[in-house]
Design an enzyme around this catalytic site. Structure first.
Site, mmCIF file in Angstrom:
data_model
loop_
_atom_site.group_PDB
_atom_site.id
_atom_site.type_symbol
_atom_site.label_atom_id
_atom_site.label_comp_id
_atom_site.label_asym_id
_atom_site.label_seq_id
_atom_site.Cartn_x
_atom_site.Cartn_y
_atom_site.Cartn_z
ATOM 1 C CB ALA A 502 -0.917 0.003 1.214
ATOM 2 C CE LYS A 679 15.658 8.338 15.520
ATOM 3 N NZ LYS A 679 16.862 8.685 14.741
#
Length: 811
Positions: A502, A679
């Site tokens: 996709a 992060k």
């Protein structure tokens, strides 16, 4: 001598019946043979359907009858070349058709179709085909099976009189011709002399009866498949032919839906130890499947999987059943008297309930019969009315070696559970040749595939991948999969089957696998798609061993993870949003994956392909505690600060980072520290601390106003910072220091800031866009652990995602 049986497809066309002729005449050169034939393919159904039309007064039955006549005439015209033989055969066939026509007309006139009449009608299929085969094959002698296959009426069924029949068969074939042709299926009632039959698949049974009575060397069943398959090849494309089966294994597979041979066929030859060979008429040189008593050097634990769709589970329950002798006898006697077959039984050890599986077509009658049988107990409340659950399927795994292998049932149910498939009822005999269980019918295909794959009946272990995002990372991942595809199949027996791809606007899906050589073209020509359609297709495919791989940075795509995990679809995310979103959602994703037995992997969220998250997980799982994390986590910012020099101002360094693909399309995302903060939050959570993005202290190095306005305005204004950065850089250089944008966590407290590091510091010599993480733990306190390497770029990120895929494949 041999007995050869040919099914409907083997006599159903000109091509197949000529193949039959070659096979029979070749075999007859070696020894005498008996050939048992079915009706032409589809004729039995046509005979019965035409009878129903006549019964209802529909004159179109005549048209259907004429079509049957035409089909047989055309075959005779095509295959019988000798004029005299053809004329004699037409005469014999037309006599039979005249009889059949009269019977149909009688049904039409009096609107009655008794069992006697129905049996007479359906017998004409084999009677006609046997005349054709006996004429086609050289020197063949035709026998009438009704002269020696004798039945008696018991429990509403025609049951073979074995002793009488065996004697009659031996007498009929006292002088054995080189080639004997016998119509299968049909028989005669020993008392009334009426034409009866041995039931659907009865031609196999006829052949087995003759083989046993005459002590044949072998019974060959010629059909349109190469033999018994490990599973239904229409459902499992990797199913393959089983070379050898024991009688028990073959019987179990036949009883649970394998349509290769009729189950009663096995018993007569089994007791005489006569092997059965299943062969393909269209592939006579193929090895087929041999069914015999003992199989030497048989190491396969599971031989095959079989199934029955259209199952209804009826539960007989009540407190009065506990400790009461004879309840089950009443259940099965009542059903047997009414001709209802039970193919699975499951009883609780408390004895307060017994569950039985029947065909959907028998369900209503079975419920009524049992409610009538236990009417008094139901009326007093000692038992409950029968509970029937339809829309189910029954699966059996079969193999005699299961009894020598501990843990088969555990592996079976664990495999199903990880795929989100609940077992409603199960049964296993003490012989352990067959483990049968009932599931929701909608999961039948998925169950068969995952079991076939799990027990290595498939040639390859298959992982079905949905890849979302075809940008730089997604494209690199697909390229890496394509390059490794054959290598993994050859050396790891692993098949990575990409079943969905996709983009942000289009999607393609194919459960058999997408051609990765031209997927861009397929995507371009596909219908438009959004996340709603993506969710529907991925969940709706209901495919086994499935993994959703997110190579986007989309918040909408990450919002699908929870539902995918709930449907037992593993998730691999290069997308950082889910793991760094609110703590409650992060924990829910982790817990759902754990409870469902699937995986939620996001190693590439930090450090691209570096093993940072995995290392932290290993440390924590082994009982260590992470005390401090110090890290340079932005390859983009590290590149920028390494590029800075007297000849490369700050604005130029940022521009180079974008041009070389290190930064986001909008570099402000990197310069704002957003990426580093995400992060750091992920690492802190994986280290066992509860934290949110807003908990991170931010010490940024660019004034806030540069993050406002348009991207064009940002680029226009950025050079205003060059002079200040150059002055600070000179001072930094004079003291022998360097800039590093450092993310830090200490006992759960988190911050990000631009720091000056001296020579000798582990971060000082960090080159290019590399990342580095320093972990201080209770075990690594004096000498912290360092993880360093290339931490940015599409190729290494894709490689990290690929490694996550492989870690799931290794489970």
């Amino acid at each position: 001598m041999k007995v050869l049986k040919f099914g409907g497809t083997s006599v159903g066309s000109v091509k197949s019946i000529l193949c039959l002729k070659r096979i029979v005449e070749k075999e007859a050169k070696r020894q005498p043979i008996v050939v048992v034939v079915s009706a032409l393919g589809g004729i039995t159904d046509k005979l019965l359907a035409t009878a129903q039309m006549a019964l209802s007064g529909d004159e179109l039955y005549k048209k259907e009858f004429d079509a049957m006549v035409t089909r047989h005439h055309q075959m005779i015209d095509t295959i019988i070349t000798d004029p005299k033989k053809r004329e004699n055969l037409f005469f014999s066939v037309d006599v039979l058709f005249d009889q059949l026509k009269s019977i149909y007309y009688g049904v039409y006139l009096i609107h009655d179709l008794s069992d006697k009449t129905r049996n007479a009608i359906v017998s004409y299929g084999e009677r006609l085909s046997s005349h054709i085969v006996a004429t086609l094959v050289k020197n063949a002698k035709l026998f009438d099976a009704r002269e020696f296959i004798q039945t008696e009426h018991k429990n509403k069924k025609n049951v073979l009189d074995s002793e009488l029949t065996s004697g009659l068969v031996r007498k009929a074939f006292e002088e054995l011709p080189r080639i004997s042709v016998v119509p299968g299926f049909i028989s005669r009632d020993e008392h009334t002399g009426e034409t009866t039959n041995l039931g659907r698949g009865g031609s196999d049974y006829t052949a087995a009866i003759i083989a046993a009575a005459l002590n044949a060397e072998v019974l060959e069943i010629w059909t349109d498949v190469d033999g018994f398959m490990t599973a239904d090849p229409r459902v499992i494309r990797t199913a393959y032919t089983i070379n050898e089966l024991s009688y028990k294994e073959a019987m179990e597979l036949c009883n649970f839906g394998a349509k290769v041979i009729y189950p009663p066929t096995i018993y007569p030859v089994c007791i005489k130890n006569i092997p059965i060979k299943v062969k393909n008429t269209f592939n006579p040189n193929g090895p087929g499947t041999v069914i015999k008593d003992k199989i030497v050097n048989d190491r396969k634990v599971i031989k095959g999987i079989s199934s029955i769709s259209g199952t209804t589970l009826i539960t007989v329950t009540g407190l009065s059943m506990v400790g009461v002798i004879g309840v089950n006898r009443r259940i099965f006697t009542a059903l047997a008297v009414n001709g209802i077959s039970v193919f699975l039984v499951s009883q609780a050890s408390s004895e307060n309930s017994t569950s039985i599986a029947v065909k959907d077509s028998d369900a209503d009658e079975a419920v009524n019969v049992l409610n009538d049988e236990f009417a008094k107990e139901i009326e007093t409340g000692a038992m409950f009315p029968m509970h029937a659950e339809s829309g189910l399927a029954t699966i059996a795994i079969v193999g005699e070696n299961m009894k020598h292998t501990p843990g088969i049932a555990g592996k079976l149910f664990g495999t199903l559970g990880r795929s989100g498939i609940s077992v409603i009822a199960c049964a296993q005999g003490a012989s352990e040749t067959n483990i049968s269980f009932v599931i929701d019918g909608m999961y039948l295909r998925k169950s068969l595939n995952v079991i076939h794959d799990s027990f290595f009946l498939s040639e390859y272990n298959v992982l079905n991948l949905f890849i979302c995002g075809v940008g730089t990372v997604g494209n690199k991942l697909i390229e890496q999969i394509k390059l490794q595809y054959e290598e993994l199949k050859l050396n790891r027996r692993l098949k990575l089957n990409v079943v969905g791809i996709a983009s942000s606007t289009h999607a393609i899906f194919n459960r058999d696998g997408i051609d990765l050589d031209n997927y861009h073209e397929q995507l371009k020509n596909s219908k438009e798609s959004d996340t709603s359609n993506l969710r529907k297709e991925v969940i709706g495919m209901n495919i086994f061993n499935s993994v959703f791989v997110d190579c986007t940075a989309s918040k909408d795509v990450s919002a699908l993870y929870q539902e995918f995990l709930e449907h037992n679809i593993s998730v691999i995310a290069a997308n950082k949003i889910a793991a760094s979103s609110d703590y409650g959602s992060y924990i829910r994703l982790k817990k759902t994956a754990l409870s469902k037995g699937v995986k939620f992997r996001f190693e590439t969220n930090v450090g691209a392909g570096l093993p940072i998250i995995g290392t932290i997980n290993d440390l924590c799982n082994s009982g260590d505690k992470i005390l401090k994390i110090e890290a340079v986590l932005s390859g983009t910012l590290n590149f920028i600060f390494n590029e800075l020099s007297a000849s490369v101002p700050f604005s130029e360094a940022v521009k180079r980072a974008k041009e070389q693909g290190y930064s986001e399309p909008d570099p402000r995302i990197d310069l704002s520290g957003t990426d580093v903060i995400r992060k750091l939050v992920i690492l802190t959570r994986e280290a066992g601390y509860k934290t949110e993005i807003n908990d991170v202290e931010k010490h940024l190095f660019i004034p806030e106003q540069f993050f406002n306005g348009t991207l064009e305005e940002f680029w226009r204004n950025l050079p205003q910072l060059d002079a200040d950065f150059e002055e600070r850089r000179k001072n930094l250089e004079a003291f022998g220091k360097r800039w590093r944008f450092v993310a830090k966590m200490e006992m759960g407290h988190t911050s990000v800031s631009l720091q000056e590091v001296e020579k000798g510091h582990p971060f000082y010599n960090l080159e290019g866009s590399n990342n580095i993480v320093m972990l201080t733990t209770e075990r690594y306190k004096e000498y912290p652990m360092l993880i360093q390497g290339y931490g940015a770029g599409a190729s290494v990120t894709a490689a990290g995602v690929f490694a996550n895929i492989m870690s799931i494949a290794n489970i």
